[in-house]
Design an enzyme around this catalytic site. Structure first.
Site, PDB file in Angstrom:
ATOM      1  N   ARG A 130      14.402  -2.790 -16.033  1.00  5.36           N
ATOM      2  CA  ARG A 130      12.929  -3.175 -16.824  1.00  5.36           C
ATOM      3  C   ARG A 130      11.829  -1.996 -16.185  1.00  5.36           C
ATOM      4  NH1 ARG A 130      14.165  -9.558 -17.166  1.00  5.36           N
ATOM      5  NH2 ARG A 130      14.753  -8.907 -15.510  1.00  5.36           N
ATOM      6  N   LEU A 176       0.697  -0.881  -0.530  1.00  7.28           N
ATOM      7  CA  LEU A 176      -0.260  -0.421   0.280  1.00  7.28           C
ATOM      8  C   LEU A 176       0.801   1.072   0.411  1.00  7.28           C
ATOM      9  CD1 LEU A 176      -2.997  -0.914   2.488  1.00  7.28           C
ATOM     10  CD2 LEU A 176      -2.636  -0.355  -0.726  1.00  7.28           C
ATOM     11  N   CYS A 216       8.211  -8.555 -13.686  1.00  8.76           N
ATOM     12  CA  CYS A 216       6.867  -9.456 -12.950  1.00  8.76           C
ATOM     13  C   CYS A 216       5.952  -8.590 -13.844  1.00  8.76           C
ATOM     14  CB  CYS A 216       7.123  -9.666 -12.006  1.00  8.76           C
ATOM     15  SG  CYS A 216       8.366 -11.421 -11.986  1.00  8.76           S
TER      16      CYS A 216
HETATM   17  C1  UDX Z   1       7.308  -9.163  -7.179  1.00 10.78           C
HETATM   18  C2  UDX Z   1       6.510  -9.717  -6.575  1.00 10.78           C
HETATM   19  O1  UDX Z   1       6.069  -9.390  -5.266  1.00 10.78           O
HETATM   20  C3  UDX Z   1       7.036 -11.842  -6.219  1.00 10.78           C
HETATM   21  O2  UDX Z   1       6.226 -12.721  -5.352  1.00 10.78           O
HETATM   22  C4  UDX Z   1       7.134 -12.516  -7.787  1.00 10.78           C
HETATM   23  O3  UDX Z   1       7.468 -13.565  -7.970  1.00 10.78           O
HETATM   24  C5  UDX Z   1       7.831 -11.125  -8.501  1.00 10.78           C
HETATM   25  O4  UDX Z   1       6.836  -9.706  -9.135  1.00 10.78           O
HETATM   26  P1  UDX Z   1       9.390  -7.688  -7.448  1.00 10.78           P
HETATM   27  O5  UDX Z   1       8.923  -7.594  -8.775  1.00 10.78           O
HETATM   28  O6  UDX Z   1      10.545  -8.382  -7.421  1.00 10.78           O
HETATM   29  O7  UDX Z   1       8.485  -8.988  -7.289  1.00 10.78           O
HETATM   30  O8  UDX Z   1       9.619  -6.372  -6.894  1.00 10.78           O
HETATM   31  P2  UDX Z   1       7.658  -5.872  -5.956  1.00 10.78           P
HETATM   32  O9  UDX Z   1       8.590  -5.644  -4.464  1.00 10.78           O
HETATM   33  O10 UDX Z   1       7.089  -7.000  -5.750  1.00 10.78           O
HETATM   34  O11 UDX Z   1       7.321  -4.542  -6.723  1.00 10.78           O
HETATM   35  C6  UDX Z   1       7.263  -4.208  -7.766  1.00 10.78           C
HETATM   36  C7  UDX Z   1       6.881  -2.845  -8.362  1.00 10.78           C
HETATM   37  O12 UDX Z   1       6.318  -2.909  -7.324  1.00 10.78           O
HETATM   38  C8  UDX Z   1       7.872  -2.247  -7.711  1.00 10.78           C
HETATM   39  O13 UDX Z   1       8.020  -1.525  -8.820  1.00 10.78           O
HETATM   40  C9  UDX Z   1       7.480  -1.212  -6.424  1.00 10.78           C
HETATM   41  O14 UDX Z   1       8.104   0.009  -6.532  1.00 10.78           O
HETATM   42  C10 UDX Z   1       6.272  -1.612  -6.687  1.00 10.78           C
HETATM   43  N1  UDX Z   1       5.641  -1.571  -5.323  1.00 10.78           N
HETATM   44  C11 UDX Z   1       5.216  -2.453  -4.745  1.00 10.78           C
HETATM   45  C12 UDX Z   1       4.947   0.151  -4.530  1.00 10.78           C
HETATM   46  O15 UDX Z   1       4.339   0.956  -5.784  1.00 10.78           O
HETATM   47  N2  UDX Z   1       3.863  -0.030  -3.552  1.00 10.78           N
HETATM   48  C13 UDX Z   1       4.247  -1.495  -2.951  1.00 10.78           C
HETATM   49  O16 UDX Z   1       3.812  -0.825  -1.908  1.00 10.78           O
HETATM   50  C14 UDX Z   1       4.792  -2.349  -3.593  1.00 10.78           C
END
Ligand code: UDX
Length: 456
Positions: free
Chosen positions: A330, A252, A262
């Site tokens: 990416r 959040l 991903c």
């Molecule tokens: C994600 C999933 O969390 C993981 O379980 C899956 O297997 C692969 O994809 P990842 O891509 O490494 O992992 O990053 P994550 O920490 O989940 O963040 C993804 C994106 O969402 C980032 O750009 C991050 O900045 C954004 N994000 C995440 C937010 O903007 N707000 C948040 O509260 C959480």
């Protein structure tokens, strides 16, 4: 248990190293010669805190080995497919060419019955297609297929593997399920729940989990926009809704939109899977378009903060990776932001603690790369904080005053102390925050019964 992992990329290396740590004998097949040489030299071709050290330790135990072709791999009980499934050009479907090539090669060299397990994120139905291909290629061998999705976050992948919320094993075959459960035995003994599902169920769980998390982020970002209009603070709102245990505090954090390897790819693929199955997901379709729009809106925010014109102005962008603790750029919101500012005629000066090597290849030639945040800030009219690296969050107003020419700060991650910057004369622009800080501390307070009696 002997495990051969095909694909020495991010998922293959983390999974291989961690499975070796759990006691399996693991061979990782990496057919890219440059990457293979790096692995043999003890270097990791991917950036992940702790991976190089754990991998060296596992190689020392001889439970982790690397080979450059599947023909050189020893006989295995489990063959794990961990090759890339990028979004196919043009239509957003996952590109499965690497998956099927890996299955074909492994089938060719198979010496005994084995379980094929997919760790790559593959569209629903891929497991069945792999089973059909194997039955055609090696009809004489009893080969089973299972889906064992991973939920690894970049920057926290080893912890996520070793302390997962759950292990999902998707297969109709009880023998295969039992064999796969054995490689995770130490985790299951330690209390990690194991959920056995159908092949299709496990394949969808991976997409649905990522789709749901992406939806949470898209939602909080929309609420942040609303906060800006009504004078509320998204930090308070997110905290307040997250205290409901049905919602939870995680994912959040409002920001510039989600990026990475991903969420963007998997939401797009889930959208296509649902459309193809005749059950389109309007929610996921909206998440995809809301997030795309948000990422491009970040440049407009910076331009507005600079008085609606950036031509000829120096702008420092700090943080290029899609999130902190990774070198991955990416689909990073920061990267499209830099490009748009360049297109608008700004002089952009950038710094990132880990992402510069990749960013140099992608950004247009005019971008100035610097070796530290302080260098990138020199003479800047505005400073944009685009990725929540800890070292960037420690930058102080005094440091900006001594380096920048202007007094504009755009904090796309709400990672700075707004109060301190406003007091030091900066025009601070956060996400979903009023431009002047609220006068109270948003932390929870406990009110004593005496106080309640007084106000009653
Ligand atoms: C994600 C999933 O969390 C993981 O379980 C899956 O297997 C692969 O994809 P990842 O891509 O490494 O992992 O990053 P994550 O920490 O989940 O963040 C993804 C994106 O969402 C980032 O750009 C991050 O900045 C954004 N994000 C995440 C937010 O903007 N707000 C948040 O509260 C959480």
């Amino acid at each position: 248990m002997r495990v051969v992992i095909i694909g020495g990329g991010y998922v293959g290396l983390v999974s291989g190293t961690c499975l070796a740590a759990l006691g399996a004998d693991v061979t990782v097949v990496e057919n890219n010669p440059a990457r293979f040489d790096m692995l043999c030299a003890g270097k990791m071709p991917v950036y992940e805190p702790g991976l190089e050290e754990l991998s060296a330790k596992m190689r020392g135990t001889r439970r982790l080995n690397f080979v450059s072709h599947v023909s050189a791999a020893p006989a295995a009980d489990i063959i794990c497919i961990a090759v890339g499934t990028p979004a196919r050009h043009g239509d957003g479907h996952a590109d499965l060419s690497h998956v099927f090539a890996a299955v074909e090669q492994a089938a060719q060299h198979l010496q005994q019955p084995a379980i094929f397990m997919t760790k790559s994120t593959v569209p629903v139905g891929t497991g069945r297609r792999i089973a059909a291909l194997l039955a055609e290629l090696r009809p004489e061998l009893a080969v089973h297929v299972a889906s064992n999705p991973e939920f690894l976050r970049e920057g926290a992948a080893i912890g996520d593997f070793m302390r997962p919320d759950r292990i999902i094993i998707g297969t109709d075959d009880p023998h295969a399920a039992g064999m796969l459960a054995r490689i995770y035995a130490p985790l299951i003994k330690a209390g990690v729940p194991l959920l056995q599902t159908s092949l299709e169920g496990a394949e969808l769980i991976k997409y649905a989990a990522n789709g749901f998390l992406a939806m949470k982020i898209a939602f909080v970002n929309e609420m942040a926009d609303l906060c800006e209009r009504i004078g509320a603070d998204i930090a308070e709102v997110a905290r307040g809704i997250g205290m409901d245990t049905r919602i939870g505090q995680q994912f959040l954090q409002a920001g510039p939109g989600f990026g990475g390897s991903c969420f963007p790819k998997d939401t797009l693929a889930l959208m296509r899977i649902a459309q193809d199955a005749g059950a389109p997901s309007r929610l996921i379709e909206t998440v995809v378009s809301v997030n795309d729009t948000r990422k491009s809106a970040m440049a407009s925010r910076v331009i507005a903060a600079c008085g609606n014109a950036v031509r000829g102005k120096r702008i420092a962008v700090l943080g290029l990776t899609f999130k902190a603790n990774t070198d991955d750029i990416r689909e990073s919101p920061a990267m499209s932001l830099v490009q748009r500012l360049m297109d608008e005629g700004a002089h952009v000066q950038v710094f990132d603690p880990a992402g510069m090597r990749h960013a140099r290849f992608q950004l247009s030639s005019g971008v100035k790369f610097h070796n530290s945040a302080m260098d990138a800030l020199q003479g800047a009219h505005a400073a944009v904080f685009a990725t929540e690296w800890e070292e960037l969050s420690l930058v102080t107003p005094a440091q900006l005053q001594s380096t920048m020419a202007g007094r504009v700060v755009v904090d796309l991650r709400n990672m700075l102390e707004q109060d301190a910057f406003v007091r030091s004369g900066f025009a601070y622009h956060g996400i979903g925050r009023p431009s002047q800080p609220l006068s109270h501390d948003p932390k929870s307070v406990s009110i004593s019964s005496a106080q309640i009696r007084l106000t009653a």
